[in-house]
Design a protein around this motif. Structure first.
Motif, PDB file in Angstrom:
ATOM      1  N   ALA A  78     -62.330 -44.248 113.334  1.00 55.60           N
ATOM      2  CA  ALA A  78     -61.623 -43.382 113.920  1.00 55.60           C
ATOM      3  C   ALA A  78     -60.897 -42.462 112.736  1.00 55.60           C
ATOM      4  O   ALA A  78     -60.577 -42.856 111.635  1.00 55.60           O
ATOM      5  CB  ALA A  78     -60.464 -43.784 114.744  1.00 55.60           C
ATOM      6  N   VAL A  79     -60.743 -41.049 113.067  1.00 59.05           N
ATOM      7  CA  VAL A  79     -60.006 -40.296 112.061  1.00 59.05           C
ATOM      8  C   VAL A  79     -58.534 -40.875 111.938  1.00 59.05           C
ATOM      9  O   VAL A  79     -57.828 -41.154 112.852  1.00 59.05           O
ATOM     10  CB  VAL A  79     -60.101 -38.601 112.863  1.00 59.05           C
ATOM     11  CG1 VAL A  79     -59.294 -38.014 111.984  1.00 59.05           C
ATOM     12  CG2 VAL A  79     -61.426 -38.224 112.878  1.00 59.05           C
ATOM     13  N   GLU A  80     -58.278 -40.734 110.782  1.00 65.17           N
ATOM     14  CA  GLU A  80     -57.020 -41.301 110.360  1.00 65.17           C
ATOM     15  C   GLU A  80     -56.076 -40.065 110.285  1.00 65.17           C
ATOM     16  O   GLU A  80     -56.256 -39.021 110.300  1.00 65.17           O
ATOM     17  CB  GLU A  80     -57.002 -41.984 109.100  1.00 65.17           C
ATOM     18  CG  GLU A  80     -57.893 -43.342 109.039  1.00 65.17           C
ATOM     19  CD  GLU A  80     -58.327 -43.891 107.732  1.00 65.17           C
ATOM     20  OE1 GLU A  80     -57.484 -44.996 107.575  1.00 65.17           O
ATOM     21  OE2 GLU A  80     -59.134 -43.412 107.190  1.00 65.17           O
ATOM     22  N   SER A  81     -54.613 -40.685 110.063  1.00 63.48           N
ATOM     23  CA  SER A  81     -53.519 -39.623 110.133  1.00 63.48           C
ATOM     24  C   SER A  81     -52.743 -39.978 108.796  1.00 63.48           C
ATOM     25  O   SER A  81     -52.476 -40.940 108.110  1.00 63.48           O
ATOM     26  CB  SER A  81     -52.606 -39.897 111.282  1.00 63.48           C
ATOM     27  OG  SER A  81     -51.309 -39.107 110.861  1.00 63.48           O
ATOM     28  N   LEU A  82     -52.351 -38.599 108.145  1.00 63.58           N
ATOM     29  CA  LEU A  82     -51.441 -38.631 106.838  1.00 63.58           C
ATOM     30  C   LEU A  82     -49.953 -38.959 107.296  1.00 63.58           C
ATOM     31  O   LEU A  82     -49.047 -38.833 106.376  1.00 63.58           O
ATOM     32  CB  LEU A  82     -51.808 -37.417 106.210  1.00 63.58           C
ATOM     33  CG  LEU A  82     -52.906 -37.074 105.548  1.00 63.58           C
ATOM     34  CD1 LEU A  82     -53.079 -35.758 104.927  1.00 63.58           C
ATOM     35  CD2 LEU A  82     -53.086 -38.353 104.432  1.00 63.58           C
ATOM     36  N   MET A 100     -59.827 -41.376 102.761  1.00 62.59           N
ATOM     37  CA  MET A 100     -59.388 -41.520 104.135  1.00 62.59           C
ATOM     38  C   MET A 100     -60.194 -40.667 105.036  1.00 62.59           C
ATOM     39  O   MET A 100     -60.756 -39.542 104.478  1.00 62.59           O
ATOM     40  CB  MET A 100     -58.056 -41.222 104.322  1.00 62.59           C
ATOM     41  CG  MET A 100     -56.922 -42.013 103.697  1.00 62.59           C
ATOM     42  SD  MET A 100     -55.375 -41.691 103.960  1.00 62.59           S
ATOM     43  CE  MET A 100     -54.998 -41.903 105.738  1.00 62.59           C
ATOM     44  N   VAL A 101     -60.568 -41.099 106.320  1.00 59.48           N
ATOM     45  CA  VAL A 101     -61.232 -40.063 107.284  1.00 59.48           C
ATOM     46  C   VAL A 101     -60.158 -39.304 107.962  1.00 59.48           C
ATOM     47  O   VAL A 101     -59.658 -39.683 108.762  1.00 59.48           O
ATOM     48  CB  VAL A 101     -61.915 -41.067 108.485  1.00 59.48           C
ATOM     49  CG1 VAL A 101     -62.689 -40.153 108.933  1.00 59.48           C
ATOM     50  CG2 VAL A 101     -62.744 -42.095 107.591  1.00 59.48           C
ATOM     51  N   LEU A 102     -60.078 -37.980 107.316  1.00 57.49           N
ATOM     52  CA  LEU A 102     -59.360 -36.991 107.719  1.00 57.49           C
ATOM     53  C   LEU A 102     -59.798 -35.758 108.730  1.00 57.49           C
ATOM     54  O   LEU A 102     -61.071 -35.223 108.297  1.00 57.49           O
ATOM     55  CB  LEU A 102     -58.558 -36.492 106.665  1.00 57.49           C
ATOM     56  CG  LEU A 102     -57.715 -37.672 105.693  1.00 57.49           C
ATOM     57  CD1 LEU A 102     -57.291 -36.532 104.558  1.00 57.49           C
ATOM     58  CD2 LEU A 102     -56.701 -38.134 106.440  1.00 57.49           C
ATOM     59  N   GLN A 103     -59.163 -35.217 109.402  1.00 59.98           N
ATOM     60  CA  GLN A 103     -59.294 -33.881 110.020  1.00 59.98           C
ATOM     61  C   GLN A 103     -59.011 -32.845 109.078  1.00 59.98           C
ATOM     62  O   GLN A 103     -58.523 -32.847 107.820  1.00 59.98           O
ATOM     63  CB  GLN A 103     -58.438 -33.698 111.311  1.00 59.98           C
ATOM     64  CG  GLN A 103     -58.645 -34.700 112.423  1.00 59.98           C
ATOM     65  CD  GLN A 103     -57.712 -34.141 113.489  1.00 59.98           C
ATOM     66  OE1 GLN A 103     -56.706 -33.423 113.411  1.00 59.98           O
ATOM     67  NE2 GLN A 103     -58.033 -34.862 114.772  1.00 59.98           N
TER      68      GLN A 103
END
Length: 227
Positions: A78-82, A100-103
């Protein structure tokens, strides 16, 4: 019998040959065994055995990615958050390949932080941060990265101090997060029309001047402020 046959496909082919050749002299039950055995011996069996190693390699590759890159992108991640991610940790992990997998918006914030921290480092320090091996003290590297975070905070503090009002987050001893740095940089530009580019030479000059005061000398020695 037909459900279990694919697991022993090569043997099934042999059994089919011998059973079929003796079908005319064997009993009805033997012929029926031959028929059921030959029915489940498709020629695609070798293909299945060839595909198995590729599947195993794929699984191994994914697990390796999880072990070497705890936050690396793998299928289904899943997309991760900062939110709440410390800037110093993000910087060090990025240099060491733990991404990280980021938007898109978060990726831009992360790139800004990496640029600010990188401009604070010397070439030797960057090489040290990237080093791998059993003898590497990652804990010591995190303390050094946190020290760079202190210098980043000092630079932002000084920029706001020129206008008489420093945000609370720059006046307390807490480590800055990725979002906090990005927000302060954006605030400087929007409120005071001040743009601080992460220029290495300018940041190194500031770092040298930071050593001139007792407060900043304390920041230069992580052992006095970091456990």
């Amino acid at each position: 019998t037909s459900a279990a046959a694919p697991a022993a496909a090569p043997m099934a082919l042999t059994a089919s040959t011998s059973s079929t050749s003796s079908a005319s002299t064997c009993s009805t039950s033997t012929a029926s065994t031959s028929t059921s055995t030959s029915a489940v011996a498709p020629a695609a069996a070798p293909t299945a055995s060839t595909a198995a190693p590729a599947s195993t390699a794929s699984v191994a590759s994914r697990w390796t990615a999880l072990l070497v890159r705890p936050r690396a992108a793998v299928a289904g991640t899943a997309v991760e958050s900062l939110i709440g991610v410390k800037a110093a940790s993000f910087f060090l992990d990025s240099l060491r390949g733990n991404t990280m997998v980021l938007q898109k918006q978060d990726k831009t914030r992360g790139e800004l932080v990496v640029a600010w921290f990188t401009a604070r480092t010397t070439l030797d320090e960057r090489d040290e941060f990237k080093r791998r091996g059993a003898d590497v003290d990652v804990g010591a590297l995190r303390r050094k990265a946190a020290h760079l975070g202190d210098l980043v905070k000092e630079r932002l503090h000084d920029a706001f101090a020129q206008f008489g009002k420093v945000p609370p987050g720059l006046r307390n001893p807490k480590d800055l997060t990725v979002n906090a740095i990005s927000d302060r940089v954006r605030e400087l530009k929007k409120t005071h029309n001040v743009v601080i580019n992460p220029d290495s030479s300018a940041f190194q000059t500031f770092r040298e001047s930071a050593r001139a005061t007792a407060k900043r000398r304390r920041l230069e020695d992580p052992s006095t402020t970091r456990r």
